[in-house]
Write a protein that holds these residues in place. Sequence first.
Motif, PDB file in Angstrom:
ATOM      1  N   VAL A 234       0.844  -1.187   0.000  1.00 58.74           N
ATOM      2  CA  VAL A 234       0.000   0.000   0.000  1.00 58.74           C
ATOM      3  C   VAL A 234       0.882   1.241   0.000  1.00 58.74           C
ATOM      4  O   VAL A 234       0.629   2.214  -0.702  1.00 58.74           O
ATOM      5  N   SER A 235       1.942   1.200   0.779  1.00 62.63           N
ATOM      6  CA  SER A 235       2.927   2.282   0.867  1.00 62.63           C
ATOM      7  C   SER A 235       4.216   1.720   1.421  1.00 62.63           C
ATOM      8  O   SER A 235       4.207   0.960   2.383  1.00 62.63           O
ATOM      9  N   ALA A 236       5.337   2.104   0.803  1.00 61.83           N
ATOM     10  CA  ALA A 236       6.648   1.670   1.285  1.00 61.83           C
ATOM     11  C   ALA A 236       7.198   2.602   2.360  1.00 61.83           C
ATOM     12  O   ALA A 236       8.260   2.329   2.927  1.00 61.83           O
ATOM     13  N   HIS A 237       6.477   3.672   2.678  1.00 62.61           N
ATOM     14  CA  HIS A 237       6.952   4.642   3.667  1.00 62.61           C
ATOM     15  C   HIS A 237       7.058   3.982   5.038  1.00 62.61           C
ATOM     16  O   HIS A 237       6.085   3.469   5.565  1.00 62.61           O
ATOM     17  N   GLY A 238       8.253   3.980   5.610  1.00 58.75           N
ATOM     18  CA  GLY A 238       8.477   3.396   6.925  1.00 58.75           C
ATOM     19  C   GLY A 238       8.846   1.928   6.918  1.00 58.75           C
ATOM     20  O   GLY A 238       9.035   1.332   7.987  1.00 58.75           O
ATOM     21  N   ALA A 239       8.987   1.331   5.726  1.00 56.91           N
ATOM     22  CA  ALA A 239       9.272  -0.105   5.656  1.00 56.91           C
ATOM     23  C   ALA A 239      10.599  -0.466   6.306  1.00 56.91           C
ATOM     24  O   ALA A 239      10.705  -1.463   7.033  1.00 56.91           O
ATOM     25  N   GLY A 240      11.630   0.341   6.058  1.00 50.98           N
ATOM     26  CA  GLY A 240      12.935   0.045   6.635  1.00 50.98           C
ATOM     27  C   GLY A 240      12.931   0.111   8.148  1.00 50.98           C
ATOM     28  O   GLY A 240      13.530  -0.738   8.823  1.00 50.98           O
ATOM     29  N   ASP A 241      12.238   1.107   8.701  1.00 54.21           N
ATOM     30  CA  ASP A 241      12.163   1.216  10.152  1.00 54.21           C
ATOM     31  C   ASP A 241      11.373   0.061  10.761  1.00 54.21           C
ATOM     32  O   ASP A 241      11.711  -0.434  11.838  1.00 54.21           O
ATOM     33  N   ALA A 242      10.315  -0.373  10.069  1.00 55.20           N
ATOM     34  CA  ALA A 242       9.547  -1.521  10.550  1.00 55.20           C
ATOM     35  C   ALA A 242      10.429  -2.766  10.586  1.00 55.20           C
ATOM     36  O   ALA A 242      10.396  -3.550  11.545  1.00 55.20           O
ATOM     37  N   PHE A 243      11.221  -2.958   9.536  1.00 55.73           N
ATOM     38  CA  PHE A 243      12.128  -4.110   9.478  1.00 55.73           C
ATOM     39  C   PHE A 243      13.119  -4.075  10.633  1.00 55.73           C
ATOM     40  O   PHE A 243      13.310  -5.076  11.344  1.00 55.73           O
ATOM     41  N   ILE A 244      13.745  -2.930  10.868  1.00 51.93           N
ATOM     42  CA  ILE A 244      14.799  -2.852  11.881  1.00 51.93           C
ATOM     43  C   ILE A 244      14.225  -2.987  13.280  1.00 51.93           C
ATOM     44  O   ILE A 244      14.811  -3.649  14.151  1.00 51.93           O
ATOM     45  N   GLY A 245      13.063  -2.380  13.531  1.00 51.67           N
ATOM     46  CA  GLY A 245      12.442  -2.541  14.845  1.00 51.67           C
ATOM     47  C   GLY A 245      12.097  -3.982  15.130  1.00 51.67           C
ATOM     48  O   GLY A 245      12.346  -4.496  16.233  1.00 51.67           O
ATOM     49  N   ALA A 246      11.523  -4.671  14.136  1.00 51.04           N
ATOM     50  CA  ALA A 246      11.183  -6.084  14.312  1.00 51.04           C
ATOM     51  C   ALA A 246      12.436  -6.943  14.424  1.00 51.04           C
ATOM     52  O   ALA A 246      12.468  -7.922  15.183  1.00 51.04           O
ATOM     53  N   LEU A 247      13.485  -6.594  13.683  1.00 55.50           N
ATOM     54  CA  LEU A 247      14.761  -7.311  13.769  1.00 55.50           C
ATOM     55  C   LEU A 247      15.333  -7.215  15.182  1.00 55.50           C
ATOM     56  O   LEU A 247      15.750  -8.225  15.772  1.00 55.50           O
ATOM     57  N   ALA A 248      15.345  -5.996  15.740  1.00 52.05           N
ATOM     58  CA  ALA A 248      15.868  -5.818  17.090  1.00 52.05           C
ATOM     59  C   ALA A 248      15.057  -6.607  18.105  1.00 52.05           C
ATOM     60  O   ALA A 248      15.609  -7.209  19.030  1.00 52.05           O
ATOM     61  N   ALA A 249      13.735  -6.636  17.922  1.00 48.89           N
ATOM     62  CA  ALA A 249      12.883  -7.405  18.839  1.00 48.89           C
ATOM     63  C   ALA A 249      13.195  -8.893  18.750  1.00 48.89           C
ATOM     64  O   ALA A 249      13.233  -9.595  19.769  1.00 48.89           O
ATOM     65  N   GLY A 250      13.449  -9.395  17.548  1.00 54.65           N
ATOM     66  CA  GLY A 250      13.806 -10.797  17.386  1.00 54.65           C
ATOM     67  C   GLY A 250      15.130 -11.126  18.057  1.00 54.65           C
ATOM     68  O   GLY A 250      15.275 -12.161  18.721  1.00 54.65           O
TER      69      GLY A 250
END
Length: 311
Positions: A234-250
């Motif tokens: 729908v929108s790529a805006h913020g995709a990189g931050d979503a990836f990194i936040g979820a990566l750190a949580a993992g």
Amino acid sequence: MSLLVCGALHHDVIVQAPRLPVADETLMGSAVSYAFGGKGGNQAVMAARMGARVEMAGAVGTDAAGDLLLAELAAAGVGASRVWRIDGASGMSVAILQADGEYGAVVVSGVNAAVDAARIDLPEDCRFLLLQNELPEQVNLLLARAAHARGIEVILNAAPARPAAGELLSLLSLLVVNRGEAAALVGDRLPAESVTALAALGPARAILTRGADGIAIWDGTAASLAAAVPVKAVSAHGAGDAFIGALAAGLMRGESLEEAAHFAQAAAALFVSTPPEGRSAIRRPQAERFLAGRAKVGLSAPERRAGEARR
């Protein structure tokens, strides 16, 4: 154990338009919305939503935008005792979102430029420190030194792109960049070659994100590729931050780098395929169900290749 995120906090203005304007052009848009932002803030919120215990360090202004930013951190469960209110304007960005989901943005740092690393104490139970390039290089370096001295793992999302100090890179447990940022650091290369060259700059491990083309990982011994989770964005805006936040949580859950990256790919895919007004409801259980659904159609296992990428 906690994750400390030190980074920028921005009040985002998002304008929808058919395309980006060219020089000297006034282009009519179709809609406007407002959102919590800043790479540090976005990554902290996503990590908290993915189940991590997160503390935020940074600054907001004494304006109404500062009130909104602090309220958003609180709503996400992010600790804000290290976020200071400084006289002046909060950071902000203006993003132009195209109909195809691509975007361009302009960022104004505001009081983010006044963040003082000397005032930031690392939590006693801190396991990871997450940094980005929206704060001054010296802030990142001082915090990375302090974290490294205490055995805290340091993650740097080197975005936006800028020259990186060799000492800072040598203190990193993990460096994460996209294609443009990788090219700025090591030149334009094939993905596996690029992530290997990034690791040679000093970090123990590295990840190169490539949007719909997936990711490349250097896990400390070899390079591998993982295909993207196919979704209609729908929108790529913020995709990189979503990836990194979820990566750190993992990583906070004790997952291996590859496991955490694979989970982060699924979380980011869910994020970009969800309308912006529904993204604040995304939590770890939804991301896990989404990932499990991808597994049922044979999309869960990373395509591992050591050496040269063919794409």
